[in-house]
Design an enzyme around this catalytic site. Structure first.
Site, PDB file in Angstrom:
ATOM      1  N   LYS A  16      -3.676  10.121  24.757  1.00  0.00           N
ATOM      2  CA  LYS A  16      -4.703   9.438  25.566  1.00  0.00           C
ATOM      3  C   LYS A  16      -4.663   9.907  27.016  1.00  0.00           C
ATOM      4  CE  LYS A  16      -3.182   5.384  24.266  1.00  0.00           C
ATOM      5  NZ  LYS A  16      -2.265   5.783  23.185  1.00  0.00           N
ATOM      6  N   GLY A  40       3.274   5.457  28.126  1.00  0.00           N
ATOM      7  CA  GLY A  40       3.667   6.678  28.823  1.00  0.00           C
ATOM      8  C   GLY A  40       2.572   7.700  28.573  1.00  0.00           C
ATOM      9  N   HIS A  41       1.685   7.870  29.545  1.00  0.00           N
ATOM     10  CA  HIS A  41       0.556   8.786  29.354  1.00  0.00           C
ATOM     11  C   HIS A  41       0.865  10.113  30.038  1.00  0.00           C
ATOM     12  CE1 HIS A  41      -2.320   5.185  28.457  1.00  0.00           C
ATOM     13  NE2 HIS A  41      -1.395   5.381  27.538  1.00  0.00           N
ATOM     14  N   GLN A 228      -1.035   2.214  24.058  1.00  0.00           N
ATOM     15  CA  GLN A 228      -0.508   2.089  22.688  1.00  0.00           C
ATOM     16  C   GLN A 228      -1.598   2.486  21.668  1.00  0.00           C
ATOM     17  OE1 GLN A 228       0.168  -0.908  24.874  1.00  0.00           O
ATOM     18  NE2 GLN A 228       1.827   0.394  25.538  1.00  0.00           N
TER      19      GLN A 228
HETATM   20  P1  IMP Z   1       6.990  -3.031  23.271  1.00  0.00           P
HETATM   21  O1  IMP Z   1       5.549  -2.767  23.486  1.00  0.00           O
HETATM   22  O2  IMP Z   1       7.885  -2.428  24.296  1.00  0.00           O
HETATM   23  O3  IMP Z   1       7.259  -4.495  23.050  1.00  0.00           O
HETATM   24  O4  IMP Z   1       7.416  -2.314  21.873  1.00  0.00           O
HETATM   25  C1  IMP Z   1       6.897  -2.723  20.623  1.00  0.00           C
HETATM   26  C2  IMP Z   1       6.631  -1.520  19.722  1.00  0.00           C
HETATM   27  O5  IMP Z   1       5.556  -0.761  20.268  1.00  0.00           O
HETATM   28  C3  IMP Z   1       7.806  -0.538  19.607  1.00  0.00           C
HETATM   29  O6  IMP Z   1       7.790   0.031  18.324  1.00  0.00           O
HETATM   30  C4  IMP Z   1       7.468   0.524  20.637  1.00  0.00           C
HETATM   31  O7  IMP Z   1       8.076   1.760  20.340  1.00  0.00           O
HETATM   32  C5  IMP Z   1       5.965   0.583  20.485  1.00  0.00           C
HETATM   33  N1  IMP Z   1       5.294   1.065  21.693  1.00  0.00           N
HETATM   34  C6  IMP Z   1       5.069   0.373  22.831  1.00  0.00           C
HETATM   35  N2  IMP Z   1       4.391   1.126  23.708  1.00  0.00           N
HETATM   36  C7  IMP Z   1       4.192   2.311  23.120  1.00  0.00           C
HETATM   37  C8  IMP Z   1       3.511   3.512  23.522  1.00  0.00           C
HETATM   38  O8  IMP Z   1       2.954   3.627  24.617  1.00  0.00           O
HETATM   39  N3  IMP Z   1       3.509   4.528  22.614  1.00  0.00           N
HETATM   40  C9  IMP Z   1       4.078   4.406  21.384  1.00  0.00           C
HETATM   41  N4  IMP Z   1       4.700   3.317  20.965  1.00  0.00           N
HETATM   42  C10 IMP Z   1       4.756   2.272  21.826  1.00  0.00           C
END
Ligand code: IMP
Length: 432
Positions: A16, A40-41, A228
């Site tokens: 993205k 993380g973009h 996400q």
């Molecule tokens: P949280 O968003 O940190 O609570 O993580 C919940 C789940 O979402 C975990 O499996 C993370 O690895 C995943 N996740 C959160 N943000 C990202 C993203 O930007 N890219 C990929 N996976 C994400």
């Protein structure tokens, strides 16, 4: 209608950052509306890699204004360091009015991270593999109406201290008694806020929703940048292995405070294969050599946590599910170049669930973990495509791969990325 929503169709990390950076050349505004520093973009600006966690990916375009709206979790420590890095890296963000932060965004502080990480390691909790950035605990505060909002940071010191003290009394009870960790100091947290708010005061915006509304009314071009991916959506993803916000397109409206009538397109950023970080079912995951190939060639490690991403083949039932729940009108296919040297490329077209063939995505984790992918194997193109500028110039096998995606989803693939740089992009229609 001049609003375009850009979302991820998989489990995040679809590309993205690059897509929104490229799209932003034509945009007046780019709005981040959900998630927080868990995102993380990654962008490639003139050969230099840049990673953004909170600031919208339009920030490297001089004529684009970036907005962080109310739906976002503001990790103020990360935000200040990101602003500093951007300013130091070139002629960007010289004018503070290029970045506007909603006064009603939710603030996250160190104690949210401590709680998030403590829960991940507690023996009686399901390990989710969160990023540890405190996103879940911060959204919980918002839902329980205990959150500090961005404008709270700018109240007088006494009022701020009182608010923090209330928040910390409950958090420290959990941190000390349930998770057996060191309590968080009120004095240190207050001092941290007092320092950081000096940096952040220049970017305050009382009502970003009104600003976005006015821009759309004036036919300004507005991009809504999702974070996400759809399968990590709190309500519609592979629960409980999801994030704590809504990642589907509807969230752009809620998080930024505008109505659906302004939306012209929903573009889904889709990686030409699939990756996932953290726990949870992933039927097309490849272990062994194929997984290692995708990981190495696609440089698949997390931009936020550095964790290795799990890798696998493209999952068409999952993509069709994403098309349905997001109302996707266009696809942008990323990282096609990563597949370039494969002899054959399997694509999942259906599942076998307990002996029954299904093509609807079995989103519930209990079902998904039992589902076995059924593959159609396509020939690879086995040549470098990274300098190709037109769809018609792509090798036939690459064109066929794209055509299969279009036929199965009934959605046009309008943009194809064949390398990390802005220039390595094939367009098939106009953006706005
Ligand atoms: P949280 O968003 O940190 O609570 O993580 C919940 C789940 O979402 C975990 O499996 C993370 O690895 C995943 N996740 C959160 N943000 C990202 C993203 O930007 N890219 C990929 N996976 C994400």
């Amino acid at each position: 209608m001049s609003g375009i929503i850009v979302i991820g169709s998989q489990w995040g990390d679809e590309g993205k950052g690059k897509a929104v950076d490229v799209f932003s050349a034509e945009a007046d505004y780019v709005v981040r509306y959900q998630g927080g520093s868990n995102a993380g973009h990654t962008l490639n600006i003139k050969g230099q890699k840049k990673v953004l966690h909170l600031i919208p990916s339009g920030i490297f375009h001089q004529n684009t204004t970036c907005i962080i709206s109310s739906g976002v979790i503001l990790d103020i420590e990360t935000l200040v360091s990101e602003i500093k890095t951007i300013k130091e890296s070139g002629n960007y963000l010289n004018n503070p009015s290029k970045l506007l932060i909603s006064d009603s965004a939710t603030v996250s502080l160190h104690y949210h991270k401590v709680l998030d990480q403590a829960r991940e390691t507690a023996s009686n909790n399901t390990k989710l593999g969160t990023t540890g950035k405190g996103i879940g605990p911060a959204y919980e505060d918002r839902a329980s109406r205990k959150a500090l909002l961005f404008y709270d940071l700018f109240t007088d010191e006494e009022t701020l201290k009182e608010k923090l003290s209330k928040a910390l009394s409950e958090k420290n009870f959990l941190i000390e008694n349930l998770y057996k960790k060191k309590p968080i100091s009120l004095k240190d947290t207050l001092n941290q806020i007092l320092t950081l708010r000096e940096e952040l005061k220049h970017y305050r915006c009382q009502d970003t929703a009104f600003l976005i509304y006015k821009a759309l009314k004036e036919n300004k071009k507005v991009l809504f940048e999702g974070a996400q991916g759809s399968l990590l959506d709190l309500f519609h993803g592979t629960y409980p292995y999801v994030t704590s916000s809504n990642t589907v397109s509807g969230s752009a409206l809620i998080g930024s405070g505008i109505g659906p009538g302004f939306i012209k397109k929903v573009i889904a950023i889709t990686k030409a294969y699939t990756t996932r970080v953290g726990e949870g079912p992933f039927p097309t995951e490849c272990s062994g050599e194929e997984g290692a190939f995708l990981q190495k060639t696609g440089e698949e490690w997390g931009a936020t946590t550095g964790r290795m991403r799990r890798c696998g083949w493209l999952d068409l039932p999952a993509l069709k599910y994403a098309v349905r729940i997001n109302g996707i009108t266009h696809l942008a296919l990323m990282k096609m170049d990563v597949l370039s040297h494969l002899k054959e490329i399997p694509v999942c077209t259906a599942y076998n669930l307990n002996g029954k063939i299904i093509s609807d995505y079995p989103v519930h984790s209990s079902k998904l973990s039992l589902s076995k992918p059924i593959y159609k194997t396509l020939p690879g193109w086995q040549q470098d495509i990274s300098n190709i500028k037109k769809f018609e110039d792509l090798p036939t096998a690459a064109q066929d791969y794209i055509k299969l995606i279009q036929e199965e989803t009934n959605v046009p693939v309008d943009m194809i990325s064949v390398g990390p740089s802005r220039e390595a992009t094939i367009w098939r229609s106009q953006l706005f």
